[in-house]
Enzyme design. Sequence first.
Site, PDB file in Angstrom:
ATOM      1  N   CYS A 195       0.759  -1.090   0.002  1.00  0.00           N
ATOM      2  CA  CYS A 195      -0.044   0.018   0.217  1.00  0.00           C
ATOM      3  C   CYS A 195       0.947   1.211  -0.149  1.00  0.00           C
ATOM      4  O   CYS A 195       1.727   1.467   0.794  1.00  0.00           O
ATOM      5  CB  CYS A 195      -0.814  -0.007   1.209  1.00  0.00           C
ATOM      6  SG  CYS A 195      -2.049   1.333   1.405  1.00  0.00           S
ATOM      7  N   CYS A 198       0.118   3.390   3.662  1.00  0.00           N
ATOM      8  CA  CYS A 198       0.247   2.892   4.919  1.00  0.00           C
ATOM      9  C   CYS A 198       1.371   1.802   4.804  1.00  0.00           C
ATOM     10  O   CYS A 198       1.911   1.277   5.864  1.00  0.00           O
ATOM     11  CB  CYS A 198      -0.786   2.400   5.561  1.00  0.00           C
ATOM     12  SG  CYS A 198      -1.581   0.535   4.983  1.00  0.00           S
ATOM     13  N   CYS A 227      -6.165  -1.997  -0.113  1.00  0.00           N
ATOM     14  CA  CYS A 227      -5.653  -2.186   1.240  1.00  0.00           C
ATOM     15  C   CYS A 227      -6.585  -2.354   2.303  1.00  0.00           C
ATOM     16  O   CYS A 227      -7.425  -1.485   2.496  1.00  0.00           O
ATOM     17  CB  CYS A 227      -4.675  -0.947   1.373  1.00  0.00           C
ATOM     18  SG  CYS A 227      -4.027  -0.896   3.331  1.00  0.00           S
ATOM     19  N   CYS A 230      -6.042   0.307   5.583  1.00  0.00           N
ATOM     20  CA  CYS A 230      -6.613   1.674   5.317  1.00  0.00           C
ATOM     21  C   CYS A 230      -7.594   1.919   4.110  1.00  0.00           C
ATOM     22  O   CYS A 230      -7.909   3.249   3.840  1.00  0.00           O
ATOM     23  CB  CYS A 230      -5.443   2.602   5.034  1.00  0.00           C
ATOM     24  SG  CYS A 230      -4.703   2.774   3.298  1.00  0.00           S
ATOM     25  N   CYS A 253       5.049 -11.010 -16.429  1.00  0.00           N
ATOM     26  CA  CYS A 253       5.606 -11.427 -17.751  1.00  0.00           C
ATOM     27  C   CYS A 253       5.415 -10.702 -18.971  1.00  0.00           C
ATOM     28  O   CYS A 253       6.369 -10.392 -19.827  1.00  0.00           O
ATOM     29  CB  CYS A 253       5.460 -12.872 -18.048  1.00  0.00           C
ATOM     30  SG  CYS A 253       3.734 -13.559 -18.338  1.00  0.00           S
ATOM     31  N   HIS A 280       1.860 -16.923 -21.467  1.00  0.00           N
ATOM     32  CA  HIS A 280       2.991 -16.343 -21.135  1.00  0.00           C
ATOM     33  C   HIS A 280       3.678 -15.681 -22.215  1.00  0.00           C
ATOM     34  O   HIS A 280       3.383 -16.005 -23.380  1.00  0.00           O
ATOM     35  CB  HIS A 280       4.259 -17.577 -20.696  1.00  0.00           C
ATOM     36  CG  HIS A 280       5.334 -17.354 -20.029  1.00  0.00           C
ATOM     37  ND1 HIS A 280       5.419 -16.232 -19.015  1.00  0.00           N
ATOM     38  CD2 HIS A 280       6.512 -17.515 -20.036  1.00  0.00           C
ATOM     39  CE1 HIS A 280       6.685 -15.921 -18.569  1.00  0.00           C
ATOM     40  NE2 HIS A 280       7.377 -16.847 -19.096  1.00  0.00           N
ATOM     41  N   ASP A 297      14.058 -16.243 -21.377  1.00  0.00           N
ATOM     42  CA  ASP A 297      12.957 -15.764 -20.638  1.00  0.00           C
ATOM     43  C   ASP A 297      13.484 -14.806 -19.432  1.00  0.00           C
ATOM     44  O   ASP A 297      14.384 -15.324 -18.436  1.00  0.00           O
ATOM     45  CB  ASP A 297      12.370 -16.883 -20.027  1.00  0.00           C
ATOM     46  CG  ASP A 297      11.025 -16.697 -19.197  1.00  0.00           C
ATOM     47  OD1 ASP A 297      10.983 -15.721 -18.704  1.00  0.00           O
ATOM     48  OD2 ASP A 297      10.119 -17.574 -19.409  1.00  0.00           O
TER      49      ASP A 297
HETATM   50 ZN   LIG Z   1      -2.961   1.066   3.203  1.00  0.00          ZN
END
Ligand SMILES: [Zn+2]
Length: 450
Positions: A195, A198, A227, A230, A253, A280, A297
């Site tokens: 987040c 926070c 989040c 918060c 990817c 992929h 890759d």
């Molecule tokens: Zn947060």
Amino acid sequence: MRKNISLFGLKTKPFSLDCCLSEELLNVLLKWGLKRGETCLVFPKDDTSIKQLHKIRDLVTGERNIRLNGSNTTEMSGSSRRVTDMQPVAHRPSRTLDSNQDPTAQPAVMTFESIFLKTLQSNFLHVMVYENPSLQKKALACIPIQELSRNAHEKLIQARKMDRGHALNEQDILLLELLNWFKCDFFQWVNNLPCSKCGGQTESKENLSPSEDDLRWDASRVENHFCNHCQFSNRFPRYNNPEKLLETRRGRCGEWSNCFTLFCRAVGFEARYIWDATDHVWTEVYSSSQQRWLHCDPCENVCDKPLLYEMGWGKKLSYIIAFSKDEVVDVTWRYSCKHEDLLPRRTQVKEAVLRETINNLNKVRQQSLTEGRRRELLERIIVELVEFISPKTPKPGELGGRVSGSVAWRVARGEIALEVFNASIGDHFRILSLWSSCSLLTLGPQSREI
Ligand SMILES: [Zn+2]
């Protein structure tokens, strides 16, 4: 004067591997002007006309089609199914696909086939972004190229001491250096963002609407990393424009291979963007010393382990298509050693339609190329086609599980290793030893197995 090109790669230390060529095919190849080298077939440069090369290509294609027969001559049940509520397979489904096509004329109901073909067109258009000189310059400025080149130079000297017979060049090692730097120092994998308010953990919620700026950078999908602590929605736009990725330096990817393919072009490698229909993407780079395309890759920091997905991750592959500024190639067969198991899974488009679409795209794109370049591509495709009808066996490094992504994400995608193998990252010497031992097909007992 250019040297002869060996059909099966390098001429160093070929180990005995049953050749897949049927006797008929081999005889016809010889008749059409290819010569028997000591360990491989070679193109005689000076007296093989482009017309003859076309015939050789068609011949090898024909041989492959014979081997595919039984599954591609009948219509697949899935190819005409309606998919009104299906998730589009395209990474950039909203991209303008074809300048000749009126977007308003699209059918209201799309089939698997039409979605698939649009994905091909979309990817083929997308790779032209990598050719923009100012973007390449901007990308190159992000790469510590002098340091990587110096490392490559030193490692090549070491490699030569270890194995005098190998034919690797500095570009090969530079590619490994670039992969390693990209994975370890440049790009970041994103599962769930922390987040930004926070610092707490977030979880995925329904996607958010893209802003004008998101759309400018080709991010029609904006993930919501919510989040719970918060209650803040952290936005994660999935940018498809590689210029933006030079700045954000993160993603999954799609972003990884998009940015890495640009870097490959920026340092001067011939590169392809590889799209795997089972979700992929990665890169292929042409090795001039080995005269073949190398699987790369960037998420995994692996090079030249094409069976990794099928054997290591347990993927049920179906279509893998390569896109570059010059061509589209169905490279599925490079990535599988179980062609017979894979074939019944190719239900999204009829094989004939796929071939015709690819041929047409190539015809248009290659119109502007010089005859010399067209000839070069033709020779390469013949080498590839022969590789594709050749039986493959997995190398040790191809049995490892996925490295990138959280365990949860890997389990969710069914990509945890079938066999436990410590796929150590950046083990250049192991890769080198694979390179020098994995070479080549020899002219041996014929077998029609695929
Ligand atoms: Zn947060």
